[in-house]
Design a protein around this motif. Structure first.
Motif, mmCIF file in Angstrom:
data_model
loop_
_atom_site.group_PDB
_atom_site.id
_atom_site.type_symbol
_atom_site.label_atom_id
_atom_site.label_comp_id
_atom_site.label_asym_id
_atom_site.label_seq_id
_atom_site.Cartn_x
_atom_site.Cartn_y
_atom_site.Cartn_z
ATOM 1 N N PHE A 1 0.852 -1.194 0.000
ATOM 2 C CA PHE A 1 0.000 0.000 0.000
ATOM 3 C C PHE A 1 0.882 1.237 0.000
ATOM 4 C CE2 PHE A 1 -2.505 -3.257 2.295
ATOM 5 C CZ PHE A 1 -3.621 -3.295 1.479
ATOM 6 N N GLU B 1 -6.341 -4.383 -7.428
ATOM 7 C CA GLU B 1 -6.588 -4.741 -6.031
ATOM 8 C C GLU B 1 -7.112 -6.169 -5.936
ATOM 9 O OE1 GLU B 1 -9.402 -3.358 -2.247
ATOM 10 O OE2 GLU B 1 -9.354 -2.159 -4.093
ATOM 11 N N TYR C 1 -5.250 0.778 -4.847
ATOM 12 C CA TYR C 1 -6.110 0.858 -3.673
ATOM 13 C C TYR C 1 -6.648 2.279 -3.573
ATOM 14 C CZ TYR C 1 -7.843 -0.221 1.005
ATOM 15 O OH TYR C 1 -8.654 -0.450 2.080
ATOM 16 N N HIS C 2 -7.910 2.417 -3.192
ATOM 17 C CA HIS C 2 -8.568 3.720 -3.288
ATOM 18 C C HIS C 2 -7.989 4.760 -2.332
ATOM 19 C CE1 HIS C 2 -10.708 1.703 0.023
ATOM 20 N NE2 HIS C 2 -11.009 2.911 0.464
ATOM 21 N N GLU C 3 -7.295 4.340 -1.290
ATOM 22 C CA GLU C 3 -6.718 5.306 -0.356
ATOM 23 C C GLU C 3 -5.269 5.661 -0.672
ATOM 24 O OE1 GLU C 3 -7.665 5.191 3.859
ATOM 25 O OE2 GLU C 3 -8.948 3.446 3.495
ATOM 26 N N ASN C 4 -4.682 5.012 -1.663
ATOM 27 C CA ASN C 4 -3.295 5.312 -2.021
ATOM 28 C C ASN C 4 -3.109 6.784 -2.376
ATOM 29 O OD1 ASN C 4 -2.248 2.749 -1.700
ATOM 30 N ND2 ASN C 4 -2.430 2.183 -3.855
ATOM 31 N N ILE C 5 -1.974 7.326 -1.996
ATOM 32 C CA ILE C 5 -1.591 8.679 -2.407
ATOM 33 C C ILE C 5 -0.972 8.606 -3.804
ATOM 34 C CG2 ILE C 5 -0.022 10.600 -1.890
ATOM 35 C CD1 ILE C 5 -0.320 9.836 1.068
ATOM 36 N N LYS D 1 -7.984 9.070 14.753
ATOM 37 C CA LYS D 1 -6.752 9.258 13.988
ATOM 38 C C LYS D 1 -6.313 10.716 14.041
ATOM 39 C CE LYS D 1 -4.754 8.354 9.411
ATOM 40 N NZ LYS D 1 -5.042 7.851 8.045
ATOM 41 N N TYR E 1 -0.159 4.558 1.376
ATOM 42 C CA TYR E 1 -0.802 5.603 2.168
ATOM 43 C C TYR E 1 -0.512 5.278 3.625
ATOM 44 C CZ TYR E 1 -4.606 2.396 3.507
ATOM 45 O OH TYR E 1 -5.338 1.358 4.035
ATOM 46 N N LYS E 2 -0.812 6.166 4.538
ATOM 47 C CA LYS E 2 -0.428 5.975 5.932
ATOM 48 C C LYS E 2 -1.381 4.992 6.621
ATOM 49 C CE LYS E 2 2.502 9.875 6.954
ATOM 50 N NZ LYS E 2 2.867 10.897 7.954
ATOM 51 N N ARG E 3 -1.182 3.738 6.308
ATOM 52 C CA ARG E 3 -1.999 2.649 6.852
ATOM 53 C C ARG E 3 -1.412 2.122 8.160
ATOM 54 N NH1 ARG E 3 -5.288 -1.499 4.258
ATOM 55 N NH2 ARG E 3 -5.139 -3.506 5.319
ATOM 56 N N CYS F 1 3.914 1.461 5.935
ATOM 57 C CA CYS F 1 3.568 2.469 4.939
ATOM 58 C C CYS F 1 4.204 3.822 5.283
ATOM 59 C CB CYS F 1 2.054 2.619 4.839
ATOM 60 S SG CYS F 1 1.207 1.112 4.310
#
Length: 400
Positions: free
Chosen positions: A10, A57, A42-46, A289, A12-14, A18
């Motif tokens: 991934f 995915e 992945y939909h949250e990726n930067i 968060k 993004y800040k998972r 990450c």
């Protein structure tokens, strides 16, 4: 200067892997290396600028039969990951491929593909997946090393998510990508703790390929930490991180309910709703968060942070960030944690021991004081990106 392809499942800040991956990319770019990113769609990726190369995915739980077949194919090294990775190798032509967490959603096949083209492969290890099919060396709330040399126990003990299906898939993956199918294609493994390096050696990995290099904090963050003035700290403590079983949060919260002091909980994870429903009250505050600035403010507001993990923690960024804010840490004496904590910057307690945890929370809040400025200054230097980069380049240069 190198052309470096950074790989993580991934972008993004998972979680810690990450965060490290993104920090590493920024660090190398600041040093004028040319960087590309490879991850799973992945939909949250930067947006990295390399998204079009990402394989599609895959879903391992809650999906259709077709999606489960696709996911199983992916962990074996198929389902588009091979062709996608070869395409980015063709177009970017990296000198180095730097791997992070790649199992299941990508595949270790990418180490072999890069090696076969004469590209140096470096792999930063964030968990124990190479020697434990369930990642954590944890079974029924206790540490377990049964799979270090033979992974059959993950199946027999149903270790993966307490699910037969997940455990079967973990076993298949471990047999497909055993040490003989991984180690020959990796030039250097980066172990963020000596503890992890010793466990890898115990499981049969060549110690000559194991490099111990503790995690780092971004240069700007460490510099800003040293420039900030100390706050008046509340008689309170905090936990910052993933809300999941291996972090020992249920144990911490059981203790916290019996104490009069305020505990702040920051983060998200699979236990979030359960823990909030059971434990949220005036003295246990769930913050959700937080962004980087909010984390910094919280760390400078409390007396200390706590990490009650019950698994073999590696080199937790939560501890490093706390220390770089001048905030001491109370942490479980397990895994790589003792390598970060000493008498000047914190305290250790016996893992899974609620009495010891409670006694030391009270001790730190009522009787023990620390030199916060000294903790901050020494930690910002110890965990600086500059020191990390210098050692990383030595690893990159080795045998090149």
């Amino acid at each position: 200067m190198y052309k470096i392809l950074i790989v993580n499942k991934f972008f993004y800040k998972r979680g810690g892997d990450c965060t490290y991956t993104m920090n590493l990319a920024r660090l190398l770019e600041q040093q004028n290396h040319e960087i590309a990113i490879f991850a799973m769609q992945y939909h949250e990726n930067i947006n990295s600028g390399w998204d079009t190369y990402y394989p599609s995915e895959v879903v391992f739980s809650g999906g259709s039969l077709k999606s489960k077949i696709l996911a199983t194919s992916r962990l074996m090294g198929f389902a588009g990951v091979k062709s996608s990775f070869l395409k980015i190798l063709d177009d970017f032509k990296p000198d180095i491929v730097h791997l992070n967490n790649i199992h299941s959603y990508l595949s270790p096949i990418i180490a072999k593909l890069a090696h076969n083209r004469g590209i140096k492969v470096v792999w930063t290890l964030h968990d124990y997946k190479l020697i434990c099919p369930a990642y954590s060396c944890l079974r029924d709330g206790k540490v377990c090393e049964l799979c270090f040399l033979e992974p059959l126990s993950v199946l027999m003990k149903k270790c993966m998510k307490r699910s037969w299906t997940a455990s079967i898939m973990a076993y298949i993956e471990a047999k497909r990508w055993n040490r003989n199918q991984i180690e020959p294609y990796v030039d250097s493994f980066i172990c963020p703790s000596s503890f992890m390096a010793n466990k890898m050696k115990q499981a049969g990995y060549n110690e000559k390929k194991l490099n111990v290099l503790c995690n780092f904090i971004e240069f700007d963050k460490s510099r800003n930490a040293c420039n900030q003035k100390a706050d008046i700290r509340e008689q309170a403590y905090c936990y910052i991180g993933r809300l999941s079983k291996e972090k020992g949060l249920k144990q911490l919260l059981e203790v916290a309910t019996s104490l009069q002091y305020k505990l702040y909980i920051a983060g998200e994870g699979p236990l979030k709703d359960i823990l909030e429903k059971k434990y949220a009250c005036e003295k246990i505050i769930f913050l959700g968060k937080l962004d980087n600035d909010e984390v910094s403010r919280l760390l400078r507001h409390v007396q200390f942070s706590v990490l009650p993990s019950i698994w073999y923690e590696n080199s937790p960024l939560s501890i490093i960030e706390s220390l770089c804010m001048g905030t001491p840490v109370l942490a479980a004496n397990i895994g790589g944690i003792p390598e970060l904590i000493n008498d000047e910057n914190g305290l250790l307690f016996k893992p899974n021991n609620l009495n010891d945890l409670g006694d030391k929370i009270i001790y730190l809040l009522k009787k023990r004081s620390f030199n916060n400025e000294m903790i901050q200054t020494s930690s910002a230097d110890r965990f600086s990106s500059k020191n990390y980069y210098n050692r990383l380049i030595e690893i990159y240069n080795d045998n090149k």
